[in-house]
Design a protein around this motif. Structure first.
Motif, short mmCIF file in Angstrom:
data_model
loop_
_atom_site.label_atom_id
_atom_site.label_comp_id
_atom_site.label_asym_id
_atom_site.label_seq_id
_atom_site.Cartn_x
_atom_site.Cartn_y
_atom_site.Cartn_z
N ALA A 109 0.84 -1.21 0.00
CA ALA A 109 0.00 0.00 0.00
C ALA A 109 0.88 1.26 0.00
O ALA A 109 0.59 2.24 -0.71
N ASN A 110 1.97 1.22 0.78
CA ASN A 110 2.90 2.36 0.79
C ASN A 110 3.55 2.55 -0.57
O ASN A 110 3.72 3.68 -1.04
N GLU A 111 3.91 1.42 -1.20
CA GLU A 111 4.54 1.50 -2.52
C GLU A 111 3.60 2.15 -3.53
O GLU A 111 4.03 2.96 -4.35
N VAL A 112 2.31 1.78 -3.47
CA VAL A 112 1.35 2.37 -4.40
C VAL A 112 1.34 3.89 -4.22
O VAL A 112 1.38 4.66 -5.19
N LYS A 113 1.32 4.32 -2.95
CA LYS A 113 1.32 5.78 -2.68
C LYS A 113 2.57 6.45 -3.27
O LYS A 113 2.50 7.56 -3.76
N GLN A 114 3.69 5.76 -3.19
CA GLN A 114 4.94 6.35 -3.72
C GLN A 114 4.98 6.33 -5.24
O GLN A 114 5.44 7.27 -5.88
N ASN A 115 4.50 5.24 -5.83
CA ASN A 115 4.67 5.04 -7.28
C ASN A 115 3.61 5.69 -8.14
O ASN A 115 3.83 5.93 -9.33
N VAL A 116 2.42 5.91 -7.56
CA VAL A 116 1.31 6.42 -8.40
C VAL A 116 1.11 7.91 -8.13
O VAL A 116 0.80 8.31 -7.01
N LYS A 117 1.31 8.71 -9.20
CA LYS A 117 1.16 10.16 -9.03
C LYS A 117 -0.04 10.68 -9.84
O LYS A 117 -0.43 11.83 -9.69
N ASP A 118 -0.59 9.82 -10.71
CA ASP A 118 -1.68 10.30 -11.56
C ASP A 118 -3.04 9.73 -11.13
O ASP A 118 -3.97 9.63 -11.91
N ALA A 119 -3.13 9.33 -9.86
CA ALA A 119 -4.42 8.88 -9.32
C ALA A 119 -4.43 9.21 -7.83
O ALA A 119 -3.37 9.32 -7.21
N VAL A 121 -4.81 8.08 -4.21
CA VAL A 121 -4.64 6.77 -3.56
C VAL A 121 -5.06 6.87 -2.09
O VAL A 121 -4.61 7.75 -1.36
N VAL A 122 -5.95 5.96 -1.71
CA VAL A 122 -6.42 5.94 -0.33
C VAL A 122 -6.24 4.52 0.23
O VAL A 122 -6.52 3.55 -0.46
N THR A 123 -5.73 4.42 1.46
CA THR A 123 -5.56 3.10 2.07
C THR A 123 -6.58 2.90 3.18
O THR A 123 -6.68 3.72 4.10
N ILE A 124 -7.33 1.81 3.07
CA ILE A 124 -8.30 1.47 4.11
C ILE A 124 -7.80 0.20 4.81
O ILE A 124 -7.56 -0.82 4.15
N PHE A 125 -7.64 0.30 6.11
CA PHE A 125 -7.16 -0.84 6.91
C PHE A 125 -8.38 -1.54 7.51
O PHE A 125 -9.15 -0.92 8.25
N LEU A 126 -8.54 -2.82 7.15
CA LEU A 126 -9.69 -3.59 7.65
C LEU A 126 -9.26 -4.38 8.88
O LEU A 126 -8.23 -5.07 8.83
N VAL A 127 -10.00 -4.28 9.95
CA VAL A 127 -9.65 -5.03 11.16
C VAL A 127 -10.84 -5.88 11.59
O VAL A 127 -11.99 -5.56 11.29
N CYS A 128 -10.53 -6.97 12.28
CA CYS A 128 -11.58 -7.89 12.72
C CYS A 128 -11.02 -8.79 13.81
O CYS A 128 -9.84 -9.14 13.77
#
Ligand SMILES: Nc1ncnc2c1ncn2[C@@H]1O[C@H](COP(=O)(O)OP(=O)(O)OP(=O)(O)O)[C@@H](O)[C@H]1O
Length: 194
Positions: A109-119, A121-128
């Motif tokens: 998820a961190n990599e996506v934030k670093q690599n994608v600049k033309d969209a 990016v939101v990270t949702i952490f699911l817990v249970c």
């Protein structure tokens, strides 16, 4: 602008089922490539391949120029190894596709934030709760053709993942100890806010 919604959560938090439901509602789902074997015939959510993208690079070690195999990350949005298998996705899987859902691990998820600049990016952490996750892992296995997973096996998987998903840098946290539709509604309200 395109949007990527990273869904991060330990085994049994419901990532795959949530992605499936959002796919049925018309969202694009980024199916990660993996060299792990499918858990059962027809497993949904990945593109199962027998290779990892490789290229050879010349590096200098001491006075020697040697060729070293590295993973070719040129077109990737993320590439992570988990429990000995690789998972990755490429830029063409979200570009011009509106809102994309991506099931990914915390580092991915961190990599996506670093690599994608033309969209966006939101990270949702699911817990249970772990006990609920164990029940779900067993239920999922039993619903497959030859599934007969024992409690201790599910417990082992759930515990291993509890550790792996201990910390996640994220924008939102959703507790998935609730009906599917409630989770979907929460995710859709986040998507609208982005
Ligand atoms: N909110 C929920 N209510 C009831 N059942 C659920 C819920 N979320 C998931 N399940 C069930 O639990 C099982 C596991 O869910 P799912 O496969 O989506 O988990 P996952 O997070 O993708 O796990 P893994 O990382 O192991 O692939 C499935 O059978 C699913 O239908």
């Amino acid at each position: 602008m395109d949007k990527i919604i990273n869904l991060v959560g330990a085994s049994g938090t419901g990532k795959t089922e949530i992605a499936k439901l959002l796919y049925a509602k018309g969202y694009n789902v980024i199916m990660s490539y993996t060299n792990r074997k499918p858990r059962f015939n027809g497993e949904w959510g990945h593109i199962f391949v027998k290779y990892i993208p490789k290229k050879w690079e010349k590096i200098i070690e001491g006075n020697l120029e040697i060729e070293k195999m590295i993973i070719d990350k040129t077109d990737m949005i993320a590439c992570q190894e988990k429990y000995g298998n690789y998972y990755w996705a490429t830029k063409d899987q979200y570009k011009n596709k509106g809102t994309s859902i991506y099931v990914v691990c915390p580092h991915g998820a961190n990599e996506v934030k670093q690599n994608v600049k033309d969209a966006d990016v939101v990270t949702i952490f699911l817990v249970c709760d772990e006990e609920e996750r164990i029940k779900r892992i067993i239920k999922r296995d039993r619903s497959t053709k030859n599934g007969n997973m024992k409690y201790f096996e599910a417990e082992e998987r759930a515990e291993k993942d509890t550790d792996y998903f201990k910390i996640c840098k994220c924008d939102y946290v959703i507790d998935t100890n609730r009906y599917f539709m409630e989770v979907i509604n929460l995710i859709e309200s986040i998507i609208k806010e982005v």
